[in-house]
Design an enzyme around this catalytic site. Structure first.
Site, short mmCIF file in Angstrom:
data_model
loop_
_atom_site.label_atom_id
_atom_site.label_comp_id
_atom_site.label_asym_id
_atom_site.label_seq_id
_atom_site.Cartn_x
_atom_site.Cartn_y
_atom_site.Cartn_z
N LYS A 33 0.20 0.62 6.89
CA LYS A 33 0.67 -0.79 6.84
C LYS A 33 1.41 -1.15 8.12
CE LYS A 33 3.30 -0.01 3.27
NZ LYS A 33 3.05 1.43 3.09
N ASN A 72 -8.24 1.44 4.77
CA ASN A 72 -7.89 1.82 6.14
C ASN A 72 -8.42 3.22 6.43
OD1 ASN A 72 -6.85 2.02 8.69
ND2 ASN A 72 -4.75 2.41 8.02
N GLY A 110 0.86 -1.19 0.00
CA GLY A 110 0.00 0.00 0.00
C GLY A 110 0.89 1.22 0.00
N ARG A 160 15.08 5.97 10.23
CA ARG A 160 14.38 7.09 10.90
C ARG A 160 14.80 7.08 12.37
NH1 ARG A 160 8.83 5.06 8.17
NH2 ARG A 160 9.16 5.96 6.10
N ARG A 215 2.83 12.03 10.58
CA ARG A 215 3.85 11.09 11.05
C ARG A 215 5.18 11.81 11.27
NH1 ARG A 215 5.09 5.77 7.52
NH2 ARG A 215 6.35 7.24 6.31
N SER A 225 2.81 4.72 0.88
CA SER A 225 3.45 5.22 2.09
C SER A 225 2.46 6.05 2.91
CB SER A 225 4.63 6.10 1.67
OG SER A 225 5.31 6.57 2.79
N GLY A 226 2.34 5.75 4.19
CA GLY A 226 1.47 6.52 5.08
C GLY A 226 0.07 5.96 5.21
N VAL A 227 -0.24 4.86 4.51
CA VAL A 227 -1.62 4.34 4.54
C VAL A 227 -1.91 3.63 5.85
CG1 VAL A 227 -1.19 2.08 3.46
CG2 VAL A 227 -3.38 3.20 3.12
N ARG A 241 6.54 10.65 -2.26
CA ARG A 241 5.71 9.53 -1.83
C ARG A 241 4.26 9.73 -2.26
NH1 ARG A 241 8.14 6.32 2.63
NH2 ARG A 241 10.34 6.64 2.30
N1 GDP Z 1 9.84 -4.42 -2.84
C1 GDP Z 1 10.05 -4.15 -1.55
N2 GDP Z 1 9.47 -3.09 -1.00
C2 GDP Z 1 9.70 -2.86 0.32
C3 GDP Z 1 10.50 -3.69 1.11
N3 GDP Z 1 10.51 -3.20 2.38
C4 GDP Z 1 9.74 -2.12 2.36
N4 GDP Z 1 9.24 -1.90 1.13
C5 GDP Z 1 8.33 -0.86 0.68
O1 GDP Z 1 9.05 0.33 0.51
C6 GDP Z 1 8.18 1.44 0.67
C7 GDP Z 1 8.81 2.46 1.56
O2 GDP Z 1 9.00 1.94 2.84
P1 GDP Z 1 9.49 2.88 4.02
O3 GDP Z 1 10.68 3.66 3.56
O4 GDP Z 1 9.65 2.08 5.25
O5 GDP Z 1 8.31 3.93 4.14
P2 GDP Z 1 6.79 3.83 4.62
O6 GDP Z 1 6.05 2.89 3.75
O7 GDP Z 1 6.35 5.23 4.45
O8 GDP Z 1 6.78 3.42 6.05
C8 GDP Z 1 6.88 0.85 1.22
O9 GDP Z 1 5.97 0.72 0.13
C9 GDP Z 1 7.27 -0.53 1.69
O10 GDP Z 1 6.20 -1.44 1.61
C10 GDP Z 1 11.08 -4.83 0.49
O11 GDP Z 1 11.78 -5.63 1.07
N5 GDP Z 1 10.83 -5.01 -0.83
N1 ADP Z 2 -6.83 4.40 10.18
C1 ADP Z 2 -6.01 5.40 10.54
N2 ADP Z 2 -6.50 6.60 10.85
C2 ADP Z 2 -5.70 7.62 11.20
N3 ADP Z 2 -4.36 7.54 11.26
C3 ADP Z 2 -3.79 6.37 10.94
C4 ADP Z 2 -4.57 5.23 10.56
N4 ADP Z 2 -3.73 4.22 10.30
C5 ADP Z 2 -2.49 4.66 10.51
N5 ADP Z 2 -2.52 5.96 10.89
C6 ADP Z 2 -1.35 6.84 11.16
O1 ADP Z 2 -0.83 7.19 9.88
C7 ADP Z 2 0.58 7.30 9.93
C8 ADP Z 2 1.17 6.39 8.89
O2 ADP Z 2 0.99 5.04 9.27
P1 ADP Z 2 2.11 3.97 9.02
O3 ADP Z 2 1.64 2.72 9.69
O4 ADP Z 2 3.44 4.49 9.41
O5 ADP Z 2 2.01 3.82 7.44
P2 ADP Z 2 2.87 3.00 6.40
O6 ADP Z 2 3.60 1.94 7.15
O7 ADP Z 2 1.86 2.45 5.45
O8 ADP Z 2 3.78 3.95 5.74
C9 ADP Z 2 1.02 6.93 11.34
O9 ADP Z 2 1.26 8.13 12.06
C10 ADP Z 2 -0.20 6.19 11.91
O10 ADP Z 2 -0.32 6.36 13.29
#
Ligand code: GDP
Ligand code: ADP
Length: 399
Positions: free
Chosen positions: A146, A300, A140, A173, A266, A142-144, A277
């Site tokens: 997961k 979500n 999904g 981070r 975040r 970034s920021g959704v 992103r």
């Molecule tokens: N293909 C691939 N994508 C990854 C992997 N680990 C993380 N990601 C993806 O990379 C993207 C960026 O991750 P991250 O920098 O942690 O940022 P966030 O998604 O905003 O928390 C996200 O879409 C993750 O799902 C991996 O091992 N392989």
């Molecule tokens: N359903 C929701 N409603 C409001 N805020 C949410 C929800 N789900 C996650 N968040 C917040 O959104 C931000 C991004 O979530 P995060 O889990 O880090 O996303 P991702 O891993 O997809 O990048 C975090 O600050 C989290 O607490």
């Protein structure tokens, strides 16, 4: 396969008078297995079991490119050809979780890599009794949410789920820990590991390299846990095309405005990264919801609702759900044993040579093998004979 007579596969000697190719005299720690025009010699004196190939059509030895983690050298081993595409290797004097290996010589994975590498390729895969629960791939934008959803699942069911710790070239981070959130790595190191076949999948995301190592997924499965992967859509597509059978879930935001709000709230990225992103999010959502990669899409909006839906998708719908770990099973083999094959059954005789053949017999059924290189080969079914009089129907399961 028909009613092939049982045959002993121990004590095979190098054929055709050729040397063992490892530069040393055979000490009975080497086996040869012929597949078509090629004879695979497994053994050697290095720390790990080595592989050499004798090609009858050219009369030459060749050293193949070996993919996957190699089994450690042992006191000896038996080798049995299965389905003309892989060699089952049963090690002597090794631990229960380390005695069954497969050397893939002509599987789809090996053929694909043959083409890529342009040279002879073989691949090691460790054998595992039974099946692992299907890994869960979560993608999904970034920021959704997961990470938030995965953390909730792991917190509620710590023994049941394990996180596949990816490698990335992005900087950690503030609150992130090496080895927990990611393995933070140099691009050159990661690129070499990718070339060496250590990754199940990898992708360039938001300007950085991310990848799932085979080890990361197998470590979770070896601990008896169900693996969760947080990877992008490109990575999900690669996993879909791999031998790993998984459940694919795409997480969608309720709107782009809400996604932006969450990303900004975040507070982990600089403005430039946030904008990147958000730009990428549009394409990811389009691909995630239309490409056919994903089995399920979750929205979500309300976190608790989304979490409950996620639990349902992975089979945790609230009734009688306890946090359980399935301990992986191994086979406790004595250092000395002999191996034979009847159809899809491998008979491992653990008694002294003078004892009745079935007095101490382990039967390994290899008719339902699944997955394989670059990960584990699953689906081994293992039984013991309780006594000679029990016959084949009187077997009891090893567990
Ligand atoms: N293909 C691939 N994508 C990854 C992997 N680990 C993380 N990601 C993806 O990379 C993207 C960026 O991750 P991250 O920098 O942690 O940022 P966030 O998604 O905003 O928390 C996200 O879409 C993750 O799902 C991996 O091992 N392989
Ligand atoms: N359903 C929701 N409603 C409001 N805020 C949410 C929800 N789900 C996650 N968040 C917040 O959104 C931000 C991004 O979530 P995060 O889990 O880090 O996303 P991702 O891993 O997809 O990048 C975090 O600050 C989290 O607490």
């Amino acid at each position: 396969m028909g009613e092939a007579p049982a045959f002993m596969v121990d004590d095979l000697h190098t054929e055709n008078g050729f040397t063992n190719g490892f530069g040393l005299k055979s000490k009975g720690c080497e086996t040869t297995t012929t597949v078509g025009d090629k004879t695979f010699l497994i053994g050697g004196t290095n720390e790990a079991l080595g592989v050499k190939i004798y090609d009858k059509s050219t009369g030459k030895w060749l050293i193949p490119t070996v993919l996957g983690k190699e089994p450690k050298r042992c006191k000896g081993h038996s080798a049995v050809l299965l389905n003309e595409d892989r060699i089952l290797v049963i090690k002597k004097g090794s631990t229960p979780d380390d005695c069954i290996w497969f050397l893939e010589v002509d599987t789809q994975y090996v053929r694909d890599h043959n083409k890529k590498v342009g040279a002879e390729v073989v691949a090691w895969s460790k054998g595992v009794i039974g099946y692992a629960e299907k890994p869960i791939v979560i993608s999904g934008p970034s920021g959704v949410g997961k990470g938030t959803l995965i953390s909730k699942l792991m917190k509620e069911f710590p023994s049941m789920f394990g996180f596949s710790v990816s490698h990335t070239t992005r900087a950690p981070r503030v609150m992130e820990k090496d080895g927990v959130h990611y393995h933070y790595t140099e691009r050159s190191v990661m690129e070499k590991d990718i070339k060496d076949g250590k990754f199940l999948e990898f992708a360039s995301v938001h300007g950085n390299l991310y990848g799932t190592s085979i080890e990361a997924v197998e470590m979770v499965a070896d601990a008896g846990k169900r693996c969760i992967l947080d990877i992008d859509v490109q990575g999900a597509r690669s996993v879909r095309a791999s031998s790993l059978e998984a459940i694919f879930i795409f997480i969608c935001p309720p709107s782009m405005q809400e996604l932006e709000k969450r990303l900004r709230a975040r507070g982990t990225e600089l403005e430039e990264q946030i904008l990147k992103r958000l730009r990428n999010a549009k394409a990811e959502i389009e691909q995630g919801t239309s490409s056919g990669i994903f089995d399920h899409t979750l929205y979500n909006d309300n976190l608790e609702e989304c979490y409950e839906n996620l639990k349902k998708l992975v089979g945790l719908d609230g009734t009688n759900v306890s946090d359980q770990q399935t301990s992986p099973k191994g086979i406790d083999l004595p250092a000395e044993h002999s191996v034979s094959k009847v159809d899809n059954k491998i008979l491992i005789n653990c008694g002294a040579p003078e004892q009745e053949e079935t007095s101490n017999l382990i039967v390994m059924d290899v008719s339902s093998l699944k997955e394989g290189a670059p990960g584990r080969t699953r689906g081994l079914d293992v039984y013991t004979f309780d006594s000679f009089s029990n016959g084949l129907n009187g077997v009891s399961k090893l567990s």
